[in-house]
Design a protein around this motif. Structure first.
Motif, PDB file in Angstrom:
ATOM      1  N   LYS A   3       3.770 -41.266   2.647  1.00  0.00           N
ATOM      2  CA  LYS A   3       3.279 -41.827   3.913  1.00  0.00           C
ATOM      3  C   LYS A   3       3.835 -43.224   4.159  1.00  0.00           C
ATOM      4  O   LYS A   3       4.273 -43.544   5.262  1.00  0.00           O
ATOM      5  N   VAL A  55       4.820 -37.526  13.931  1.00  0.00           N
ATOM      6  CA  VAL A  55       4.182 -38.824  14.175  1.00  0.00           C
ATOM      7  C   VAL A  55       4.775 -39.483  15.417  1.00  0.00           C
ATOM      8  O   VAL A  55       4.039 -40.034  16.260  1.00  0.00           O
ATOM      9  N   LEU A  85      -2.725 -45.205   8.198  1.00  0.00           N
ATOM     10  CA  LEU A  85      -2.403 -44.372   7.050  1.00  0.00           C
ATOM     11  C   LEU A  85      -3.586 -44.354   6.101  1.00  0.00           C
ATOM     12  O   LEU A  85      -4.176 -45.410   5.819  1.00  0.00           O
ATOM     13  N   SER A  91       7.294 -34.699   8.989  1.00  0.00           N
ATOM     14  CA  SER A  91       6.157 -35.441   9.538  1.00  0.00           C
ATOM     15  C   SER A  91       6.597 -36.595  10.426  1.00  0.00           C
ATOM     16  O   SER A  91       5.849 -37.002  11.324  1.00  0.00           O
ATOM     17  N   LEU A 102      -2.401 -40.882  10.149  1.00  0.00           N
ATOM     18  CA  LEU A 102      -1.572 -40.081   9.250  1.00  0.00           C
ATOM     19  C   LEU A 102      -2.277 -40.013   7.903  1.00  0.00           C
ATOM     20  O   LEU A 102      -2.427 -41.025   7.224  1.00  0.00           O
ATOM     21  N   TYR A 117      -4.005 -36.940  15.297  1.00  0.00           N
ATOM     22  CA  TYR A 117      -3.996 -36.813  13.837  1.00  0.00           C
ATOM     23  C   TYR A 117      -2.779 -36.027  13.357  1.00  0.00           C
ATOM     24  O   TYR A 117      -2.321 -35.090  14.013  1.00  0.00           O
ATOM     25  N   CYS A 118      -2.292 -36.435  12.190  1.00  0.00           N
ATOM     26  CA  CYS A 118      -1.191 -35.735  11.531  1.00  0.00           C
ATOM     27  C   CYS A 118      -1.440 -35.776  10.029  1.00  0.00           C
ATOM     28  O   CYS A 118      -1.725 -36.846   9.480  1.00  0.00           O
ATOM     29  N   GLU A 119      -1.348 -34.627   9.378  1.00  0.00           N
ATOM     30  CA  GLU A 119      -1.467 -34.587   7.925  1.00  0.00           C
ATOM     31  C   GLU A 119      -0.082 -34.445   7.306  1.00  0.00           C
ATOM     32  O   GLU A 119       0.681 -33.547   7.679  1.00  0.00           O
ATOM     33  N   MET A 120       0.241 -35.333   6.384  1.00  0.00           N
ATOM     34  CA  MET A 120       1.522 -35.275   5.685  1.00  0.00           C
ATOM     35  C   MET A 120       1.312 -34.569   4.352  1.00  0.00           C
ATOM     36  O   MET A 120       0.534 -35.026   3.514  1.00  0.00           O
TER      37      MET A 120
END
Length: 390
Positions: A35, A15, A112, A11, A27, A133-136
């Motif tokens: 995160k 990011v 976050l 991730s 995130l 957007y980013c999903e961890m």
């Protein structure tokens, strides 16, 4: 005390790429997934400002948002637990727009948050055109290595659970994780749900890992309405704790099973709710097959590009594919998931492939070698399958 090793996270690269092309990045991910560790690493490398919005002292620094942003005009600012101050997006939109007019177009803010749907809605409505957007997710096999696959499956992918000194410590961590969500995190987000009721619902989902969601049956067991049970499921999906895998709805003229399937997204949490403390106990438990299926799905999902979508295919006549991937441009991949090191293909999979006409047909299994199963079907180890989608 056992020192937890630092595992490089995929991730982080995502990011950093998003910060290079967007003014703001959100995130998301469940608590304890890593995160904050990732954000602090980025902040340290970039000389960024970091605010934990669960701390009153950090929230107090934002009494005048414009003034704070002026003081940190040349720095990335990281806002941790942004859902605690949802009204913050509005003033930050003005800050972003002023900076863009001045020629600084990217890398302003990193947000976050632990809850997904509301956070995405709030940021999307207020920062439309300004945010990426980013999903961890929890750790995957590519991050921990194929040699730790059994640990990853048994303990799950939360770093502190995976890296615990022994199975007992890992199990205890996961029980504490569940209890904290029930008693602190979920009430802090607003829902007034009795913690014991939600624990029973969560445990029932674990027992039904990989099964179609039966709202009426769960509602009867919990003495609740079907509407309430559906709302509970929405909450668990929103918190990124449960995956709702929808039925693939292609126009094939077939009578399809339409109810979604549900999976607890972390196998270790699923096992903790069921009282499964070790790999030996897991191997003899009825949930083993569906738990493995959930692990595979999460590993594949974390490798897919944003435009791809997931579902499953099942007809009332018995044709079935565990995972259907729409990879874009009308291309479909059919993925069967087997726990056996000598996987055998069912008639239902062949029948489903006749319906779907997939571009690729894969069987994911826990072995170490790739090999053909005939009829254009290839068996692929989980440790390699994510590379198929990169």
């Amino acid at each position: 005390m056992v020192m937890m090793r630092i595992i490089p996270r995929e991730s982080k690269l995502r990011v950093e790429r998003l910060l290079a092309r967007a003014p703001a990045v959100v995130l998301t991910g469940p608590r304890q997934v890593g995160k904050t560790t990732l954000a602090l690493d980025i902040a340290r490398e970039r000389g960024a400002a970091y605010l934990d919005l669960e701390r009153p002292s950090d929230r107090a620094k934002l009494a005048d948002v414009d003034a704070y942003c002026r003081r940190n005009a040349e720095r990335l600012v990281v806002f941790d637990e942004i859902q605690r101050v949802p009204g913050l997006f509005e003033p930050l939109r003005g800050v972003i727009d002023r900076r863009r007019r001045d020629g600084r177009r990217t890398g302003h803010f990193l947000f976050l948050g632990s809850a997904s749907i509301d956070l995405l809605r709030q940021s999307g409505e207020t920062l439309a055109g300004r945010v990426a957007y980013c999903e961890m997710t929890s750790l995957n096999v590519g991050e921990v290595g194929a040699e730790r696959l059994d640990d990853l499956w048994s303990r799950g992918g939360f770093p502190e659970s995976l890296e615990a000194g022994d199975d007992a410590d890992s199990f205890e961590w996961r029980l504490d994780f569940i209890q904290t969500y029930l008693e602190r995190d979920i009430p802090a987000l607003g829902p007034r749900i009795p913690s014991e009721t939600l624990r029973r619902f969560w445990t029932m989902l674990a027992h039904n890992q990989g099964q179609t969601f039966n709202a009426a049956g769960l509602a009867k067991s919990l003495s609740l309405s079907g509407v309430t049970v559906a709302r509970y499921l929405d909450l668990m999906v929103d918190l990124l704790l449960v995956r709702r895998l929808v039925s693939w709805r292609g126009n094939l003229g077939r009578r399809l099973v339409k109810a979604p399937k549900t999976y607890l997204r972390d196998s270790g949490v699923c096992h903790a709710l069921l009282g499964i403390e070790s790999l030996d106990s897991l191997l003899g438990h009825p949930v083993a097959g569906s738990s493995w299926e959930g692990l595979v799905i999460e590993n594949i999902a974390s490798a897919l590009p944003a435009h791809a979508s997931l579902g499953y295919y099942r007809t009332v006549g018995g044709a079935e594919v565990d995972l259907v991937i729409e990879a874009g441009a009308g291309e479909i991949w059919a993925v069967e998931i087997k726990r056996s090191t000598a996987p055998r293909i069912s008639r239902g999979f062949h029948s489903a492939c006749e319906d779907l006409r997939p571009a690729r047909k894969l069987v994911v299994y826990p072995g170490l070698e790739r090999f053909s199963l005939g009829r254009d079907i290839e068996a692929v180890p989980l440790s390699e399958v994510r590379a198929e989608f990169s």
